[in-house]
Motif scaffolding. Structure first.
Motif, short mmCIF file in Angstrom:
data_model
loop_
_atom_site.label_atom_id
_atom_site.label_comp_id
_atom_site.label_asym_id
_atom_site.label_seq_id
_atom_site.Cartn_x
_atom_site.Cartn_y
_atom_site.Cartn_z
N ARG A 49 0.83 -1.21 0.00
CA ARG A 49 0.00 0.00 0.00
C ARG A 49 0.86 1.26 0.00
N THR A 50 2.12 1.16 0.41
CA THR A 50 3.01 2.31 0.48
C THR A 50 3.69 2.53 -0.87
N ALA B 245 6.52 1.94 6.34
CA ALA B 245 5.34 1.23 5.80
C ALA B 245 4.04 1.77 6.39
N ARG B 246 4.12 2.50 7.48
CA ARG B 246 2.91 3.09 8.07
C ARG B 246 2.47 4.35 7.34
N ALA B 247 3.34 4.88 6.48
CA ALA B 247 2.97 6.03 5.66
C ALA B 247 2.42 5.55 4.33
N GLU B 248 1.82 6.47 3.58
CA GLU B 248 1.26 6.11 2.28
C GLU B 248 2.29 6.20 1.16
N CYS B 249 3.42 6.84 1.45
CA CYS B 249 4.47 6.98 0.44
C CYS B 249 5.80 7.18 1.17
N VAL B 250 6.87 6.67 0.59
CA VAL B 250 8.21 6.85 1.15
C VAL B 250 9.11 7.39 0.05
N MET B 251 9.96 8.36 0.41
CA MET B 251 10.76 9.04 -0.60
C MET B 251 12.23 8.67 -0.48
N LEU B 252 12.86 8.35 -1.62
CA LEU B 252 14.29 8.13 -1.71
C LEU B 252 14.94 9.33 -2.39
N ASN B 253 16.13 9.68 -1.92
CA ASN B 253 16.89 10.72 -2.59
C ASN B 253 17.72 10.11 -3.72
N LYS B 254 18.33 10.98 -4.52
CA LYS B 254 19.14 10.52 -5.65
C LYS B 254 20.47 9.95 -5.15
N GLY B 255 21.06 9.09 -5.96
CA GLY B 255 22.35 8.50 -5.63
C GLY B 255 22.71 7.42 -6.63
N ARG C 294 10.55 -4.67 -2.22
CA ARG C 294 10.42 -5.97 -1.54
C ARG C 294 10.11 -5.80 -0.06
N LEU C 295 10.79 -4.85 0.58
CA LEU C 295 10.59 -4.62 2.01
C LEU C 295 9.17 -4.15 2.30
N MET C 296 8.68 -3.20 1.50
CA MET C 296 7.31 -2.70 1.71
C MET C 296 6.29 -3.81 1.47
N GLY C 297 6.57 -4.70 0.53
CA GLY C 297 5.67 -5.82 0.27
C GLY C 297 5.58 -6.74 1.47
N ARG C 298 6.73 -7.03 2.12
CA ARG C 298 6.69 -7.88 3.30
C ARG C 298 6.02 -7.19 4.48
N MET C 299 6.34 -5.91 4.68
CA MET C 299 5.73 -5.18 5.79
C MET C 299 4.24 -5.00 5.61
N ASN C 300 3.79 -5.01 4.35
CA ASN C 300 2.36 -4.87 4.07
C ASN C 300 1.55 -5.98 4.73
N ASP C 301 2.18 -7.15 4.92
CA ASP C 301 1.48 -8.28 5.55
C ASP C 301 1.52 -8.21 7.07
N HIS C 302 2.30 -7.30 7.62
CA HIS C 302 2.50 -7.25 9.08
C HIS C 302 1.84 -6.05 9.76
N VAL C 303 1.63 -4.97 9.02
CA VAL C 303 1.18 -3.75 9.69
C VAL C 303 0.30 -2.92 8.76
N PHE C 304 -0.74 -2.32 9.34
CA PHE C 304 -1.53 -1.30 8.67
C PHE C 304 -1.62 -0.10 9.61
#
Length: 492
Positions: A134-135, A448-458, A470-480
């Protein structure tokens, strides 16, 4: 089997808490304050008002007493304040034999309506929810993204949902080139990728530097003269000096005001002020000292600068933003009137045929104070979200309070069905070096508790997007949000 005495004791306890809950409900309704001068019948804003009224009270003892009866502790009611309270009251009435003299028990649909409002608001802002999480994932594009489509296509294939263009860098031609590559990449991967263009706002930075040393490194106890205009000036008493990007940064300082430099690497206090200049005394810095350099950010948590959040450059940039973007990132927004100001400029430029979503970057103490009123105003205009700009926010309120405040922002936004972006230094080492630290992996999981997560450039941002996907997909099953979801564990 429960005996008669236990049944009676439970009924007595339930009756006592029932009376307390009914009183709490009445208190919330009486103490709920309007969040805008015109009033509001938006159910999300009504719920936000109820949440703020509730959180002015300390109900920790009541929570424990409810838990002991096997009832909801109300610790996850952000999106459903009255439905949760009403459900608890009806349960207490059943346990105590009292008659629940309040509206009927909320239906399951009514109980989870706030969650559905938040999901709808997220879809309106960021597009369709990805299938495994969901994130959403937002990525800040580097300047080289304008040189060809390959990087953006790789990011899209790795899971990028929102591309962020920072209008503090590059120019209209580069932004149009990036936009064309984003739209093309979205067609290739077969899904919508939103474009956020982040207007710069007034930047408070050091200018030209003068020093008795060739490479001035500031230590605790050192003094620096800041000059509002002209060339930085040194003398025998103050051997380091810097010009600033905005004269108001100096002319509105008062003795005792705090100053943080270079993302909080140094903290100082104003020792004296004069005509067009001020002397600051270094109170804290990182081990080994901090270099005094040009083009480094300055934060002034105690000083009211009275600056408009829109600069002349921003007003010119908005012409291209309207042409290219789906979302506008608004820096330095602090009051509801700031949103009116932005809308008036957009009207002068002529709006597009689609509503531009708005992201308010929460990075100053005044924005925190006014967050409910900002939300009430912004929700009226269309798709709206909040960015927890943790870099500037930490420099403004202090690192000690950042973790606490990012939680409170998440709670307030959930109560108002407003999507949140978890931003600044997410997987920073991974993005820059290709290997994440343990701490930043935990931080990313919390996002994962937010609706969006931002990465900076690099250099390793594509790999970071894949990891985060992959991480957000796994956390999606553990927390809302604040709720742990108990899928079957397979480790034991």
């Amino acid at each position: 089997m429960m005996n008669i005495r236990e049944t009676t004791d439970t009924g007595i306890r339930a009756a006592e808490i029932y009376a307390e809950m009914v009183n709490l409900r009445e208190t919330i309704l009486n103490e709920t304050r309007p969040l805008s001068s015109s009033g509001d019948d938006d159910p999300a804003i009504v719920n936000l008002g109820h949440y703020l009224a509730l959180r002015r009270h300390d109900i920790r003892l009541l929570q424990r007493r409810l838990m002991a009866l096997g009832l909801s502790s109300m610790g996850r009611l952000e999106s459903r304040v009255l439905p949760t309270i009403d459900a608890v009251i009806h349960a207490l009435a059943a346990l105590s034999g009292a008659r629940a003299d309040i509206p009927a028990m909320p239906s399951e649909l009514e109980f989870f309506a706030g969650e559905m409002r938040l999901e709808a608001a997220s879809a309106a802002l960021f597009g369709v929810t990805p299938p495994t999480r969901r994130t959403r994932i937002m990525v800040t594009l580097p300047s080289e993204a304008a040189e060809g489509p390959d990087l953006i296509l790789d990011l899209a294939r790795s899971g990028m949902d929102v591309a962020r263009i920072n209008c503090a860098h590059d120019g209209a031609d580069a932004w149009r080139a990036m936009t064309a590559s984003i739209r093309s990449a979205a067609n290739v991967v077969g899904r919508d990728i939103k474009i956020l263009m982040d207007i710069a706002g007034p930047k408070i930075r050091t200018g030209e530097v003068a020093s008795a040393d060739k490479k001035p490194r500031l230590q605790i106890g050192d003094r620096v003269r800041l000059v509002a205009n002209g060339v930085p000036r040194i003398d025998d008493a103050v051997t380091r000096s810097a010009a600033v990007s905005l004269p108001e940064m100096v002319t509105r300082l008062s003795v005792g005001d705090r100053l943080r430099y270079d993302d909080g690497k140094l903290e100082a206090v104003v020792e004296s002020v004069g005509t067009g200049e001020a002397v600051i005394l270094v109170r804290r810095t990182k081990s080994g000292g901090t270099r005094l350099k040009a083009e480094k950010g300055i934060n002034l948590p105690d000083t009211a600068l009275g600056l408009s959040p829109l600069t002349t450059k921003d007003e010119a940039d908005l012409e291209t933003v309207i042409e290219c973007a789906d979302l506008i990132g608004y820096s330095f927004v602090s009051r509801p009137e700031d949103i009116d100001l932005l809308d008036s400029v957009l009207d002068r430029h002529g709006r597009t045929d689609h509503p531009l979503g708005l992201i308010a970057k929460i990075e100053q103490p005044l924005a925190l104070t006014n967050l409910p009123a900002l939300i009430a105003r912004a929700r009226k205009r269309g798709p709206f979200g909040v960015m927890i700009a943790r870099g500037d926010l930490a420099a403004e309120i202090g690192f000690e309070r950042l973790a606490e405040m990012q939680e409170e922002i998440l709670w307030v936004c959930e109560a108002a069905s407003v999507p949140c972006i978890w931003a600044t230094q997410v997987l920073e080492d991974m993005v820059k070096e290709g290997i994440p630290t343990r701490g930043e992996m935990t931080d990313a999981a919390m996002a994962a508790r937010a609706e969006c997560v931002m990465l900076n450039k690099g250099p390793a941002v594509v790999e970071a997007v894949s990891l985060l996907d992959r991480l957000m997909g796994r956390m999606n099953d553990h927390v809302f949000k604040k709720t742990a979801t108990l899928r079957a564990l397979k480790s034991w």
